[in-house]
Design a protein around this motif. Structure first.
Motif, PDB file in Angstrom:
ATOM      1  N   MET A 115      31.807  33.583   5.994  1.00  0.00           N
ATOM      2  CA  MET A 115      32.446  34.899   5.947  1.00  0.00           C
ATOM      3  C   MET A 115      33.742  34.846   5.144  1.00  0.00           C
ATOM      4  N   ALA A 116      34.513  33.781   5.325  1.00  0.00           N
ATOM      5  CA  ALA A 116      35.776  33.657   4.607  1.00  0.00           C
ATOM      6  C   ALA A 116      35.570  33.645   3.096  1.00  0.00           C
ATOM      7  N   THR A 117      34.578  32.895   2.649  1.00  0.00           N
ATOM      8  CA  THR A 117      34.359  32.817   1.206  1.00  0.00           C
ATOM      9  C   THR A 117      33.853  34.140   0.634  1.00  0.00           C
ATOM     10  N   PHE A 118      33.104  34.907   1.419  1.00  0.00           N
ATOM     11  CA  PHE A 118      32.736  36.243   0.946  1.00  0.00           C
ATOM     12  C   PHE A 118      33.975  37.118   0.803  1.00  0.00           C
TER      13      PHE A 118
ATOM     14  N   VAL B 278      36.580  22.961   6.054  1.00  0.00           N
ATOM     15  CA  VAL B 278      35.225  23.414   5.717  1.00  0.00           C
ATOM     16  C   VAL B 278      35.261  24.420   4.569  1.00  0.00           C
ATOM     17  N   ILE B 279      36.211  25.345   4.604  1.00  0.00           N
ATOM     18  CA  ILE B 279      36.330  26.317   3.515  1.00  0.00           C
ATOM     19  C   ILE B 279      36.644  25.619   2.198  1.00  0.00           C
ATOM     20  N   ALA B 280      37.549  24.650   2.237  1.00  0.00           N
ATOM     21  CA  ALA B 280      37.929  23.943   1.015  1.00  0.00           C
ATOM     22  C   ALA B 280      36.726  23.254   0.384  1.00  0.00           C
ATOM     23  N   HIS B 281      35.928  22.580   1.199  1.00  0.00           N
ATOM     24  CA  HIS B 281      34.733  21.924   0.665  1.00  0.00           C
ATOM     25  C   HIS B 281      33.760  22.943   0.083  1.00  0.00           C
ATOM     26  N   LYS B 282      33.625  24.071   0.746  1.00  0.00           N
ATOM     27  CA  LYS B 282      32.701  25.100   0.258  1.00  0.00           C
ATOM     28  C   LYS B 282      33.153  25.652  -1.092  1.00  0.00           C
TER      29      LYS B 282
END
Length: 248
Positions: free
Chosen positions: A222-225, A22-26
């Motif tokens: 939250m991870a991307t922030f 999910v993080i990778a796609h974001k």
């Protein structure tokens, strides 16, 4: 159109499923170039379609230092740098066991992936970040690393080690333009959790005041922030994502 991560290069471990996916796609949607690390290349190729110019698939066992170093070199050769590392690869190992029942071999395996793997990847990317005077590293830890989950000695101890490493690394590189933080989720709806015994999941969920699991989207946001340029004055810190379970 410029987006939040336009032109940045990220490496994400465990990218074929769960939070890493999910993080990778974001990040891809927000303009990043992404090195996708996972043992399961077939799953990566099935999950990531349509951005071949921005994706580099890398078959990596994060507990193997040589494979990690080669993987990082492959991404740098393709995209020229590394701005972001997010360590999502992890295993729970055997659970629902008391400490005297734990198999030492299983404990070592959990530590090899969860802690040593995060050490190897950060060790490999840090020289590149130091040279560029910029970097963002995020280690995915767990609330279990703060509080300890009964029946999960190997997992809890390995994530506590990740939190300890985060505190050390945050201090060591604080003047280098590099921030190094951890994220400590409670129970997040992932394949990792679905594979655990129902009694173990209930034990963990019952401790959450919101009485629900977190979602992958909440964790990814939250991870991307945390790895964004805007998050520039927080390092060596463990962010909570626990539905109220962690209050310190």
């Amino acid at each position: 159109m410029q987006t939040g991560f336009s032109g940045q290069v990220a490496i994400i471990t465990g990218a074929a499923s769960g939070l890493g996916l999910v993080i990778a796609h974001k990040l891809l949607n927000e303009g990043a170039y992404v090195g996708l690390f996972d043992l399961n290349i077939a799953s990566l190729q099935a999950e990531f379609i349509g951005n071949p110019d921005k994706e580099e698939f890398v078959s990596v066992d994060v507990s193997n230092q040589e494979m990690v170093e080669k993987g990082v070199a492959q991404v740098v050769a393709r995209f020229g740098k590394v701005d972001i590392l997010i360590n999502c690869a992890g295993i729970t190992g055997a659970t629902n066991l008391k400490s005297h029942e734990v198999d030492p071999a299983n404990l070592r395996k959990v530590f090899d992936v969860n802690f040593t793997g995060s050490f190897y990847t950060s060790k490999a990317v840090l020289p590149h970040m130091i040279a560029n005077h910029y970097g963002r590293i995020l280690h995915i830890a767990s609330i279990a690393g703060k509080e300890g989950n009964a029946g999960m000695l190997a997992y809890s101890a390995s994530k506590a080690a990740v939190i300890g490493m985060t505190k050390v690394q945050g201090k060591e590189y604080a003047e280098s333009g590099i921030t190094i933080n951890a994220l400590a989720p409670a129970v997040i709806e992932t394949p990792l959790v679905h594979a655990m015994p129902d009694t173990q999941v209930k034990y963990m969920t019952d401790k959450i005041p919101m009485k629900r699991c977190g979602t992958l989207e909440e964790a990814a946001n939250m991870a991307t922030f945390i790895v964004s340029a805007e998050n520039s004055f927080t390092t060596g810190f463990t962010f909570d994502l626990s539905g109220g379970r962690a209050t310190y």
